[in-house]
Every structure is written in C-alpha cells, then in structure tokens.
Scaffold this active site. Sequence first.
Site, mmCIF file in Angstrom:
data_model
loop_
_atom_site.group_PDB
_atom_site.id
_atom_site.type_symbol
_atom_site.label_atom_id
_atom_site.label_comp_id
_atom_site.label_asym_id
_atom_site.label_seq_id
_atom_site.Cartn_x
_atom_site.Cartn_y
_atom_site.Cartn_z
ATOM 1 N N TYR A 220 0.876 -1.340 -0.139
ATOM 2 C CA TYR A 220 0.146 -0.133 -0.139
ATOM 3 C C TYR A 220 0.767 1.211 0.072
ATOM 4 O O TYR A 220 1.844 1.338 0.857
ATOM 5 C CB TYR A 220 -0.915 -0.097 1.090
ATOM 6 C CG TYR A 220 -1.557 1.142 1.298
ATOM 7 C CD1 TYR A 220 -2.696 1.740 0.516
ATOM 8 C CD2 TYR A 220 -1.317 2.271 2.371
ATOM 9 C CE1 TYR A 220 -3.327 2.750 0.319
ATOM 10 C CE2 TYR A 220 -2.231 3.349 2.503
ATOM 11 C CZ TYR A 220 -2.885 3.801 1.367
ATOM 12 O OH TYR A 220 -3.562 4.935 1.346
ATOM 13 N N HIS A 248 0.380 18.425 6.936
ATOM 14 C CA HIS A 248 -0.680 17.442 6.179
ATOM 15 C C HIS A 248 -1.591 18.396 5.563
ATOM 16 O O HIS A 248 -2.839 18.496 5.997
ATOM 17 C CB HIS A 248 -1.109 16.478 7.134
ATOM 18 C CG HIS A 248 -1.916 15.359 6.372
ATOM 19 N ND1 HIS A 248 -2.879 14.575 6.814
ATOM 20 C CD2 HIS A 248 -1.816 14.754 5.034
ATOM 21 C CE1 HIS A 248 -3.409 13.958 6.160
ATOM 22 N NE2 HIS A 248 -2.543 13.755 5.051
ATOM 23 N N CYS A 272 -12.097 13.875 4.605
ATOM 24 C CA CYS A 272 -12.916 14.814 4.986
ATOM 25 C C CYS A 272 -13.019 15.988 4.210
ATOM 26 O O CYS A 272 -13.317 17.094 4.903
ATOM 27 C CB CYS A 272 -12.568 15.502 6.425
ATOM 28 S SG CYS A 272 -12.585 14.344 7.886
ATOM 29 N N GLY A 273 -12.835 15.619 2.840
ATOM 30 C CA GLY A 273 -12.990 16.867 1.954
ATOM 31 C C GLY A 273 -11.795 17.626 1.582
ATOM 32 O O GLY A 273 -11.894 18.513 0.864
ATOM 33 N N SER A 276 -11.057 17.195 -2.365
ATOM 34 C CA SER A 276 -12.249 18.091 -3.191
ATOM 35 C C SER A 276 -12.110 19.500 -2.844
ATOM 36 O O SER A 276 -12.736 20.125 -3.657
ATOM 37 C CB SER A 276 -13.597 17.370 -2.948
ATOM 38 O OG SER A 276 -13.966 17.423 -1.474
ATOM 39 N N ASN A 384 -10.928 2.777 0.574
ATOM 40 C CA ASN A 384 -9.722 3.455 0.380
ATOM 41 C C ASN A 384 -8.930 3.382 -0.921
ATOM 42 O O ASN A 384 -7.861 3.635 -1.108
ATOM 43 C CB ASN A 384 -8.407 3.248 1.499
ATOM 44 C CG ASN A 384 -7.549 4.330 1.699
ATOM 45 O OD1 ASN A 384 -7.615 5.369 1.332
ATOM 46 N ND2 ASN A 384 -6.284 3.623 1.882
ATOM 47 N N ARG A 386 -7.822 3.919 -4.675
ATOM 48 C CA ARG A 386 -7.127 5.403 -4.924
ATOM 49 C C ARG A 386 -6.829 5.618 -6.478
ATOM 50 O O ARG A 386 -6.869 4.542 -7.183
ATOM 51 C CB ARG A 386 -5.597 5.523 -4.210
ATOM 52 C CG ARG A 386 -5.805 5.428 -2.944
ATOM 53 C CD ARG A 386 -5.522 6.746 -2.020
ATOM 54 N NE ARG A 386 -5.858 6.730 -0.541
ATOM 55 C CZ ARG A 386 -6.013 7.787 0.151
ATOM 56 N NH1 ARG A 386 -5.466 9.164 -0.401
ATOM 57 N NH2 ARG A 386 -6.233 7.888 1.242
HETATM 58 C C1 SPV Z 1 -3.931 9.975 3.735
HETATM 59 O O1 SPV Z 1 -4.680 8.938 3.979
HETATM 60 O O2 SPV Z 1 -3.937 11.251 4.272
HETATM 61 C C2 SPV Z 1 -3.457 10.013 2.197
HETATM 62 C C3 SPV Z 1 -3.114 8.597 1.874
HETATM 63 O O3 SPV Z 1 -2.907 10.958 1.907
HETATM 64 S S1 SPV Z 1 -1.749 7.960 2.692
HETATM 65 O O4 SPV Z 1 -0.678 7.800 1.645
HETATM 66 O O5 SPV Z 1 -2.200 6.413 2.944
HETATM 67 O O6 SPV Z 1 -1.245 8.838 3.607
HETATM 68 MN MN MN Z 2 -2.528 12.750 3.349
#
Ligand code: SPV
Ligand code: MN
Length: 620
Positions: A220, A248, A272-273, A276, A384, A386
């Site tokens: 993953y 983040h 949580c948006g 988008s 999840n 992607r």
């Molecule tokens: C997240 O979940 O905040 C992502 C995907 O951006 S991950 O690479 O799993 O963190």
């Molecule tokens: Mn992320």
Amino acid sequence: MKSSAISNRNLFSPSEAKKIELLDNRELLEFISHYTDLMEPSSVFIVTDSEDDYEFIKKKSLEYGEERPLSAPNHTYHFDNYYDQARDKENTKVLTPNGEKLPFINTMERNAGIRDIEGLMKGIMRGRTMIIGFFSLGPRDSKLSLKAVQITDSYYVMHSEMMLYRTDYQFFVNHKDAEFLKFVHSQGEVDDRKVSKNLKDRRIYFDLQGNRALSVNTQYAGNTVGLKKMAFRITIGRALNEGWLSEHMFLMGVNGKDGRVSYMTGAFPSACGKTSTCTVPSERLVGDDLVFIKEYNGIARAINVEYGVFGIIDGVNREDDGKIWDVLNSDNEIIFSNVLVSNGKPYWNGMNIPIPDFGENHSGEWKRGKRDAEGKEIPPSHKNARFTVKLSAFSGLDVEALNSKEGVEVKGMIFGGRDSDTWPPVCESLNWDHGVINKGGSIESETTAASLGKTGVRTFNAMSIMEFLSVDLGKYLKNYLEFGAKLNKKPHIFAVNYFLTENGKYLNDKVDKAVWLKWMEKRVHGEVGAILTPIGYIPRYEDLAPLFKNVLGKEYSKEQYEDQFKIRVSKLIEKEERIKEVYEGIPTTPSKVKEELNAEIERLRALQPSHGDEVSPTAL
Ligand code: SPV
Ligand code: MN
C-alpha cells in the site's frame, strides 16, 4: 569515496555501473552498499531523470503484473493484499533513542527496531532487482526543498513515486556532498496476484535520527512510497528542530477580485474533503497533500512537496467532483488501485453510474454479494481505493506556483474536520494563537457508519497530523506558536466543517465549499465584515447570499443560514472540554493552550444565560 568502493559491484550491469560511477557521495554509496549486502538483490537498476528510465519502470511494472492495463490508453490498475489496503497503524513505529516514549505515538527503541526490521530484510531481494531512485521533495532548485533516495523492489512503488514526485538524479551527480532522506522498501514475497503475502511480518519503521524510513512486507503506497507519508514523519521532526512547518495540507490559489490570487493551505483528516476542496473547479490547484512552510522576511511561504496526487476515488462523481472526474476520464497516465475492474474498465463506489455485478477487485474474482473470511460483504471497491496521477493532468493547475522556487505567500490556513454538531461551515479565528489552538489544534473527525460500524465516535486529530506525528505534540504546538510569532504578516486561520447535520441530514451540499473559499479570500483582504462570536468571526448573511448566487447560481435562504451558522453553545463547550482533557494529559503542552481553550469556554458560558443554548448569529 569512489563508486569502486561499493560492495557487490557485480550486481551492476555496465549501463548501471556507468550511472553509479557519476555519484561519488560517500554517504550515498555506503547507504547503497549496506542495503545491497543486507537484502542481496540479484541486480540493481538506477533510475535517472531520463525518459528511457521512466518507460523502463512502467514497462517492468506491467511485465511483472504489479500493474495491469485497462482499456483506456495510459490507464493501469494495481491491487494490494485484501488486508493491506491502508496505512498499518499497529506496525508503524517511530524509533527513539533509549526507547523514549511520546504521547499518541507508537514508539520502539531504535536499535531494537533496526535489528527487527533489518532481520526481516535479510536476503529478502534474492532473485530480484533492487531499484534505486533519486528525488526532490519540492521544486528541484528551491531552497525549501529536500532531496531523497528510494530503494525498493517494487516497480509499482517506483512508478507511483515517479508520478508523484520529481526525480533528481542530476542533483546527486552535481553535489557529491548532497544531504538526503533515505527510504528502503521491500514488498517481500508475493502471491500469484503479485500482492505481498507475509503481512504478519509487515513493518513500517521511522528512524528520525538517521533520516531514514524502512518498510517491509507491504505494498500500500502510504506504507511504501517513501516520499509520501514516510518522508513526512521525518520532515515533521526536522521542521520542529529547524523552526519551520511540515504539514499535512493542500495548497491552492483562490481567485479574488481583479485577477488577484490568494494562496491558502488546508489540513483535513483523510476523507474529510481535502482533495475535493483544492480541486474546486473555480480555483487553482497547487497540491493536495503535503506542504513545507518556511518564514522568509517575516512572510510564510509554502511549496507543494509533491508533483502528483494519490487521491481517494471513493465517492468521486461528475456532479460533486467535476475536476477529478474529468481527470479520471482523460487519457492521462493513471494508476487505479483497489477499484473494481470489469471488462477492462475501473469502477468504484459512489461514482453514480451503474456498477457491474462481476469483475476483479482487491478480494480477487468478485461478484455482488461476495463475503470475506469475516463474513462481511465485500463492496465493489475498497473505501480507500485510490487514483495516482500527475498534477499536470488537472485543469486549472497553477503551474507557476507549483514550480516556484521561493514558494507562494500563504494568506490563509484552513482546518477542517468531520463534525455533525459543533463547528459552523466556516469560521475565522481571532488571531494566530487562537487559530493554532482552537481551530487546527482542536480538529476532531467523527467515524462514519461505513468504516467502523459505530457512528459519531470523535477522534482527536490536531492539524490532521496525528497519524503521522513523530514528535511530542506539546513541542509541535509550541513550534507552531513560535512560527507565527516570527511572522510580520500572519496568515488568517479558518476552520471549516462540511458535515453539519440536523435530523441525520447534511445541512450543506458538497459544492458549497466553493462559497466558503470565496468568503475566506475576501476576509484575507478585509473586503467583507463578519460577526464576532465566542468562537471567532462568522460570515454575515448579506455577504453569503450573493456569493451563493454568483459562485453556484443558488438561492441561499435566511433559514439555511440560521441553521448552519447558529452557535451550538453546549456542544461547543463539550468539544472544548474534550480537547482540554487531551492536552492536559501531555506534560509539554504550552500554557497558552489551556488559556485559549479556557477563555473560549468562558466566552461561550457567558452567552448562555442571556441567549440560551442555540444562538442565532443575528442575535450577536
Ligand atoms: C492520507 O490518507 O492522508 C493520504 C493517503 O494521503 S496515505 O498515503 O495513505 O497517507
Ligand atoms: Mn494525506
């Protein structure tokens, strides 16, 4: 140290030996030697910045079946093991010298951790090719950027990384003393579907002291693509030590009056948006997940660390996420992961077109009604699931901002959670400290029925960083507060909430976020007034109604406004008491945190006797 000093020279074919000859960086060659000795690959492939190398990685990923082609040109799909669909919290550990414990963080004593994971890595690449890639986190020639080297035995991982980040082999050729972050990954043994088999030996370990992250027996991307959430744990630590912010957050430009563009960052927990919001059709996308923010001459400047998007596909449809929908239906290069594939086409939950009853998905051959080993019905695609795509695929991409060496000035910072009954749809903080503590530092996200079975469980997720935090939360907040104190022009801090409900129904449409963005942009420039409330500044009805009309062509009634923006006093107090309790449990919490939270609780309490428990904005 010359490359002749590298052990295992026989692993390098003449073409690869030539590539390594150009890199006489002692630390780099020692790093490569250490892991070729340990993991015992049968050959090594070095990824330079050339088109040929890019094509080679893509071709190999298909040849080995890590990716498979879809009917549309340039589209492929990839599956991860049914039980390897997301970041693995339990086996993700931050290695700390002397086994130091950190609040909220799964830690392990550094030497024991390295012994554990390197024990699992011993000989793990036998019969395989070790792929080594060179990257830049951020624009290649920006002083805000960092460099990184990725070792992996997965062509899918390297391919993803090359779509999501800028390669920068040339930097390493030019700088023999280049300082860099180190990522090492092996997918371990795979089964005939080419998914990692030995999940019980899955490990994701972070060695901040060594600028290094290691992962094994997983595919993953959040566990394996080093520059994504692996690098993030390390850069959070660096930012703390060096007085900047590694966050983040998305980065976007909001179009304002007379061609003005105001750049904003946004931090939201997963699902949580976040994506988008930064892909709202009317605005400019710069990045959707990770930023570095540094102070220059009293101004906060940000870069998007990435070059692509690894986005959640669940629920993406033409109506709600037009910009993403267009990308997914274009001929751009895309990797779809953990979707349903039927007759060469990808399908996912919530795409608002009929989904076939048969196909292949993350569980293998699939038909509607199929159940997993736990008896749970398997949906067509994983929640999840992607898509991986380069940013260049998006319309309205702000290329200049994406490639800016100096980064862009941050005018606003947006924090969002998933809150059914506390925060209004948009609210501006009173000032930097109030925003850091009572907005960003107070994010909560509610679990939804779809993911956990139990609804309304609120998870504390300060700055939406909790799953990635690698340092003490109290010290992290202290750094945030100090960062603001250095700024002459502090970004305005906003909180948004797209998930307010009444009687189980959302009070807003998904597209309403476009209006909140325009309002925030105007606030940054002092173009609209606001109503001062105990929790910060909220919009006036007379400013929102024309925005709804102009941006979305919608009527916005006074009743809607009242429902959305009323101050839910006791719910807010309960929330802040929860947050206070969290911070009280952390000895390093700056005293300012308690002060700001208490002050807000007091302001809310003072309102209750005269205004009751639900306060109309017009009463303030
Ligand atoms: C997240 O979940 O905040 C992502 C995907 O951006 S991950 O690479 O799993 O963190
Ligand atoms: Mn992320």
